[in-house]
Write a protein that holds these residues in place. Structure first.
Motif, PDB file in Angstrom:
ATOM      1  N   PRO A 371       6.906 -17.157   0.295  1.00 14.75           N
ATOM      2  CA  PRO A 371       7.086 -15.707   0.427  1.00 14.75           C
ATOM      3  C   PRO A 371       6.584 -15.213   1.775  1.00 14.75           C
ATOM      4  O   PRO A 371       5.635 -15.758   2.347  1.00 14.75           O
ATOM      5  CB  PRO A 371       6.258 -15.133  -0.729  1.00 14.75           C
ATOM      6  N   GLU A 372       7.238 -14.180   2.290  1.00 16.16           N
ATOM      7  CA  GLU A 372       6.799 -13.574   3.541  1.00 16.16           C
ATOM      8  C   GLU A 372       5.938 -12.349   3.311  1.00 16.16           C
ATOM      9  O   GLU A 372       5.373 -11.788   4.250  1.00 16.16           O
ATOM     10  CB  GLU A 372       8.017 -13.198   4.401  1.00 16.16           C
ATOM     11  N   ALA A 373       5.822 -11.928   1.992  1.00 15.13           N
ATOM     12  CA  ALA A 373       5.067 -10.720   1.692  1.00 15.13           C
ATOM     13  C   ALA A 373       4.660 -10.731   0.223  1.00 15.13           C
ATOM     14  O   ALA A 373       5.198 -11.490  -0.599  1.00 15.13           O
ATOM     15  CB  ALA A 373       5.905  -9.480   2.005  1.00 15.13           C
ATOM     16  N   LEU A 374       3.693  -9.900  -0.089  1.00 12.85           N
ATOM     17  CA  LEU A 374       3.269  -9.640  -1.463  1.00 12.85           C
ATOM     18  C   LEU A 374       3.975  -8.370  -1.933  1.00 12.85           C
ATOM     19  O   LEU A 374       3.948  -7.349  -1.238  1.00 12.85           O
ATOM     20  CB  LEU A 374       1.750  -9.459  -1.526  1.00 12.85           C
ATOM     21  N   ARG A 375       4.635  -8.427  -3.093  1.00 12.31           N
ATOM     22  CA  ARG A 375       5.422  -7.293  -3.586  1.00 12.31           C
ATOM     23  C   ARG A 375       4.806  -6.739  -4.866  1.00 12.31           C
ATOM     24  O   ARG A 375       4.743  -7.435  -5.885  1.00 12.31           O
ATOM     25  CB  ARG A 375       6.873  -7.721  -3.820  1.00 12.31           C
ATOM     26  N   PHE A 376       4.388  -5.478  -4.796  1.00 12.79           N
ATOM     27  CA  PHE A 376       3.842  -4.779  -5.951  1.00 12.79           C
ATOM     28  C   PHE A 376       4.971  -4.039  -6.677  1.00 12.79           C
ATOM     29  O   PHE A 376       5.769  -3.330  -6.045  1.00 12.79           O
ATOM     30  CB  PHE A 376       2.769  -3.774  -5.518  1.00 12.79           C
TER      31      PHE A 376
END
Length: 479
Positions: A371-376
């Motif tokens: 993943p390139e980011a953390l998604r909330f």
């Protein structure tokens, strides 16, 4: 000498010879229609066709024979011979049916022969058998009768050649069977699924109603059976973006979105090409014409969300009222406790994050990628699952509002599950660089994310092992 048509038995016999085939054909068509509709009356109609009507016809013929002969010539020996002759005719009919049609190989011409042809052949054999029987046993002159019937057939054929031609075309079409129930046809601009076939017309469900096409029209023109081929069906869609959108980015977006369609034919890759200006064309293979409508609806829905996330202008529209500074700040404040930041830190975090939306069924995070980011998850829900080689998905867990996906961005490990939007989902995207900066000054956040990574990885392995699948070294399913 009394003329043939003035004989007392002529008109009843003529009514039987002409009326019996017509009545049997009509009853056969009625029985087939009732059976297709699941009407229990089909059993009654078949009973009439198989037993009642033929028995009545035989009774009329026998009655006319007894009238035609002298009473002194009417002996029980001839009656017994007539009964024996009837049994022989029935035995011959059953033997022919067994030899030609009952044991017919699947796909042969005998298997594809319409039942109406069989009925007509049976009637012809019965007529010939009765003629031989009456001529031999009762000494009846049947030559004149057949001559009269031949002339009558010619006259009727000339008078009804248009109607008969349509019926014959339908029978030949049924015999050839270029399509079957459930096949999709493209005939003269009419495209739809065949829902009923009889000897008069073909009923095609176009989605906007039932198109009734005469068999003669189909037999006399060309049409395309969309269901015959290698099993796949090509769907083509025309879409438009803005002229400011880079064509390479648009083509990549179209191929990526079309490649995730659930109706996509396995092993195929979508193709997208620019047509000049703002127009583009995307083509892909689906499992059959029946999936064209649903796949196009899904494609256009997913494209709307994907183009907004990529900053591209689908249909020339680049506006997105969902993404506003106020909503971003509100989203950051909602996840601040999880990120262990205070209210004073929220304004500094707003410029480095972004909002995204996903349609139901879209893949939020694929399996086996870093993943390139953390998604909330801000609204909606995301299902975590493990895909199998058979296109099935083993459910692992569900991510609701306030939870997140993409936690392995911290450790730079591939994902062990695939995250799919259950409904429309809004997420707050925290890039990996931003998360690294937060973790460096907040060690507890790193420990909590590590616990989530271990817990979800263990759950994915447990599900895969329970299903009997072996996992590879990167947490992906091995074939």
């Amino acid at each position: 000498m009394t003329a043939l048509w003035q004989q007392p038995w002529f008109w009843p016999v003529l009514a039987v010879v002409v009326g019996l085939p017509v009545l049997l054909i009509v009853l056969t068509e009625i029985a087939s229609t009732l059976q297709r509709r699941g009407n229990p009356g089909a059993r009654v109609v078949r009973l009439l066709r198989t037993y009642v009507v033929p028995t009545a016809a035989v009774s009329i013929l026998v009655a006319q024979v007894t009238i035609a002969v002298d009473s002194e010539d009417f002996t029980w020996t001839r009656v017994a011979a007539t009964a024996f002759g009837f049994l022989v005719i029935v035995a011959v009919l059953n033997a022919v049916n067994l030899a030609l049609f009952t044991n017919a190989e699947k796909g042969s011409w005998r298997d594809r022969l319409p039942s109406i042809f069989v009925d007509i052949g049976r009637i012809v054999l019965i007529a010939i058998g009765l003629a031989v029987l009456f001529s031999t046993v009762w000494g009846t002159d049947v030559a004149g009768l057949f001559t009269a019937l031949g002339v009558t057939s010619i006259v009727l054929g000339l008078a009804l050649q248009g109607a008969i031609g349509s019926v014959v075309s339908g029978l030949l079409l049924l015999f050839e069977q270029p399509f079957r129930l459930g096949d999709w046809l493209d005939a003269g601009g009419v495209r739809g699924r065949v829902v009923q076939v009889n000897w008069r017309a073909v009923h095609i469900d176009t989605g906007n109603g039932i198109q009734i096409t005469p068999n003669a029209s189909l037999a006399g023109s060309s049409f395309t059976n969309l269901s015959r081929g290698d099993g796949s069906y090509t769907v083509t869609a025309l879409v438009a973006f803005t002229t400011d959108d880079p064509p390479a980015e648009v083509v990549a977006l179209l191929q990526r979105v079309a490649g995730g369609l659930p109706e996509l034919w396995p092993g195929t890759t979508p193709v997208a090409v620019p047509l000049g200006g703002a127009a583009y064309e995307v083509s892909y293979e689906v499992r059959g014409p029946a999936h064209e409508g649903s796949s196009l609806a899904t494609l256009r829905s997913w494209l709307w969300y994907a183009s907004r996330r990529a900053g591209l202008g689908l249909d020339g529209d680049t506006t997105d009222a969902f993404v506003t500074p106020e909503r971003i700040e509100e989203a950051v404040a909602a996840v601040a406790p999880t990120l262990q930041v205070t209210a004073d830190d929220v304004p500094a975090l707003v410029p480095s994050v972004r909002l995204e939306r996903y349609a139901a069924g879209e893949v939020v995070l694929p399996l086996g990628v870093v993943p390139e980011a953390l998604r909330f998850v801000l609204s909606g829900a995301v299902a975590l699952g493990v895909p199998t080689p058979g296109d099935a998905v083993l459910p692992v867990s569900r991510v609701e509002r306030g939870d997140f996906v993409g936690q392995t961005v911290l450790t730079r490990q591939p994902t062990t599950t695939r995250a799919v939007a259950v409904s429309e989902v809004a997420v707050l995207v925290v890039p990996g660089d931003t998360l690294d900066a937060l973790v460096r000054v907040r060690p507890r956040l790193a420990r909590e994310l590590g616990e989530v990574i271990d817990r979800r990885g263990a759950a994915a392995r447990e599900v895969a092992e329970a299903s009997g699948e072996a996992r590879g070294p990167q947490g992906q399913l091995a074939s």
